[in-house]
Design a protein around this motif. Sequence first.
Motif, PDB file in Angstrom:
ATOM      1  N   GLU A 134     -30.936  94.892  50.992  1.00 36.31           N
ATOM      2  CA  GLU A 134     -30.146  94.590  52.466  1.00 36.31           C
ATOM      3  C   GLU A 134     -30.740  94.830  53.407  1.00 36.31           C
ATOM      4  O   GLU A 134     -30.625  94.547  54.612  1.00 36.31           O
ATOM      5  N   LYS A 135     -31.986  95.601  53.261  1.00 33.68           N
ATOM      6  CA  LYS A 135     -32.745  96.357  54.590  1.00 33.68           C
ATOM      7  C   LYS A 135     -33.872  95.436  55.158  1.00 33.68           C
ATOM      8  O   LYS A 135     -33.662  93.860  54.876  1.00 33.68           O
ATOM      9  N   GLN A 136     -34.775  95.888  55.792  1.00 31.74           N
ATOM     10  CA  GLN A 136     -35.793  94.920  56.354  1.00 31.74           C
ATOM     11  C   GLN A 136     -36.965  94.657  55.430  1.00 31.74           C
ATOM     12  O   GLN A 136     -37.765  93.687  55.716  1.00 31.74           O
ATOM     13  N   GLY A 137     -36.596  94.630  54.287  1.00 29.84           N
ATOM     14  CA  GLY A 137     -37.820  94.322  53.476  1.00 29.84           C
ATOM     15  C   GLY A 137     -38.917  95.606  52.944  1.00 29.84           C
ATOM     16  O   GLY A 137     -38.387  96.876  53.201  1.00 29.84           O
ATOM     17  N   ASN A 138     -40.087  95.224  53.037  1.00 32.95           N
ATOM     18  CA  ASN A 138     -40.932  96.477  52.784  1.00 32.95           C
ATOM     19  C   ASN A 138     -42.114  96.260  53.661  1.00 32.95           C
ATOM     20  O   ASN A 138     -42.128  95.128  54.467  1.00 32.95           O
ATOM     21  N   ALA A 139     -43.338  97.164  53.656  1.00 33.42           N
ATOM     22  CA  ALA A 139     -44.301  97.088  54.619  1.00 33.42           C
ATOM     23  C   ALA A 139     -45.175  95.860  54.377  1.00 33.42           C
ATOM     24  O   ALA A 139     -45.937  95.273  55.307  1.00 33.42           O
ATOM     25  N   LEU A 140     -45.232  95.249  53.292  1.00 34.40           N
ATOM     26  CA  LEU A 140     -46.126  93.990  52.875  1.00 34.40           C
ATOM     27  C   LEU A 140     -45.087  92.716  53.045  1.00 34.40           C
ATOM     28  O   LEU A 140     -45.806  91.350  53.344  1.00 34.40           O
ATOM     29  N   THR A 141     -44.048  92.663  52.955  1.00 35.97           N
ATOM     30  CA  THR A 141     -43.185  91.500  52.798  1.00 35.97           C
ATOM     31  C   THR A 141     -41.625  91.487  53.480  1.00 35.97           C
ATOM     32  O   THR A 141     -41.251  92.715  53.324  1.00 35.97           O
ATOM     33  N   ASN A 142     -41.498  90.490  54.414  1.00 38.79           N
ATOM     34  CA  ASN A 142     -40.162  90.978  55.100  1.00 38.79           C
ATOM     35  C   ASN A 142     -38.820  90.381  54.039  1.00 38.79           C
ATOM     36  O   ASN A 142     -39.269  89.849  53.208  1.00 38.79           O
ATOM     37  N   LYS A 143     -37.563  90.639  54.420  1.00 39.82           N
ATOM     38  CA  LYS A 143     -36.597  90.156  53.675  1.00 39.82           C
ATOM     39  C   LYS A 143     -36.742  88.752  53.413  1.00 39.82           C
ATOM     40  O   LYS A 143     -36.450  88.397  52.058  1.00 39.82           O
ATOM     41  N   SER A 144     -37.127  87.942  54.103  1.00 40.39           N
ATOM     42  CA  SER A 144     -37.082  86.339  53.731  1.00 40.39           C
ATOM     43  C   SER A 144     -38.252  86.183  52.656  1.00 40.39           C
ATOM     44  O   SER A 144     -37.761  85.384  51.808  1.00 40.39           O
TER      45      SER A 144
END
Length: 395
Positions: A134-144
């Motif tokens: 549910e957070k922002q994703g990670n450094a390489l891929t966003n949540k979408s």
Amino acid sequence: MKKVKDILRKLMLLYKRFLYFLAKLIEKRDDKMVVFESFQGRNISCNPKALYEEMKNNPKYKDYTLVWSLRNPNRTDVKNAVKFESFGYYRALAKAKYWIFNSNPRMFLKPKADQIFVQTWHGTPLKKIGLDVEKQGNALTNKSQMKNIYVEESKKITYMISPSKYCTDKFISAFNMKNVSKENNVLTTGYPRNDYLFKFTKDQCTNIKKELNIPTDKKVVLYAPTFRDNQYSAAEGFKLANYIDFKEAYKELGDDYVILFRAHYFISKKLDVSEYRGFVYDVSSVEDVNTLYAISDMLITDYSSVFFDYANLKRPIVFFMADYDEYKNKTRDFYFDVKELPGPVVFNQQETMAYVKKFIDNFVIDDKYKKFNEKYNYLDGPDVSKKVLDMIIEN
């Protein structure tokens, strides 16, 4: 410069897609061929390794061709290997009836209807994964982008291997398996890779220590933290997450102990432990973490899934979560409360070392530890690999 790199990246992707398309035109299906891949070709380990060894040693599979996908295929311990993302790799995938992977393959790699893709995954999750993040994703891929990766993965999967009912439920939600009517394709079997934890011997442990130059007369503490999704740079990759001051740890523990430091496989920059020679051993390059479990007297970790497997050994575990608030609230969050973990949760090194000294010779499994294994490890045993192969190949 960034635009140039993006263009080159897209051109390379088109080239790889073309190679795979060409391979599918050339190759005919071999119903007795299996391709194994662990961590996108980085090594031979985890669930694919366990299933490979069962097939290699079981006479009923003597007519099968077993192929490993490897970034370094020039090895003497496997008969058949192809270089990861080479034309030979794509030809092997196009030809093989079975793909057995423990992580997400490239998105354009899609098995045909008559192929069987077995996604074993690589651990029981404490931290949320896939569509559950549910957070922002990670450094390489966003949540979408992350959502899209897992949705596309679910469409490919023929079978997914799960170690417990808990894990089955999380895989179904994280991979959105219900959306593609595949919730029944998650097989709750136990984890093949944990077969080893029920079969290793004292002699094997002695030999492993000798190979790694680890003293046989000292207490062994395995320290295995996970990576941090939000700590990444283009130049160095994911940054090392080490919250133990080894100089202070040595003052606390002395000469009777050694620490085996195991970084997550995403971490490319090695830790320089030369200053602590004889006390700290960097074992990040050891291919099969099971061998480290076998020789260690206890485990220190944070949010890594290693503790689920390690708990099968019924040895002490300490959870050192120095950045707990940030990790829980800003990075990943967890599937369940850390109060359920099979060991103390601590937030500083002083507490961590105190538990190491307390548990190393006087550890007794409590009811919480027993209940943990009853919920998460109740299916593990010495023959899960055989059981899984019976389900995906024999049946």
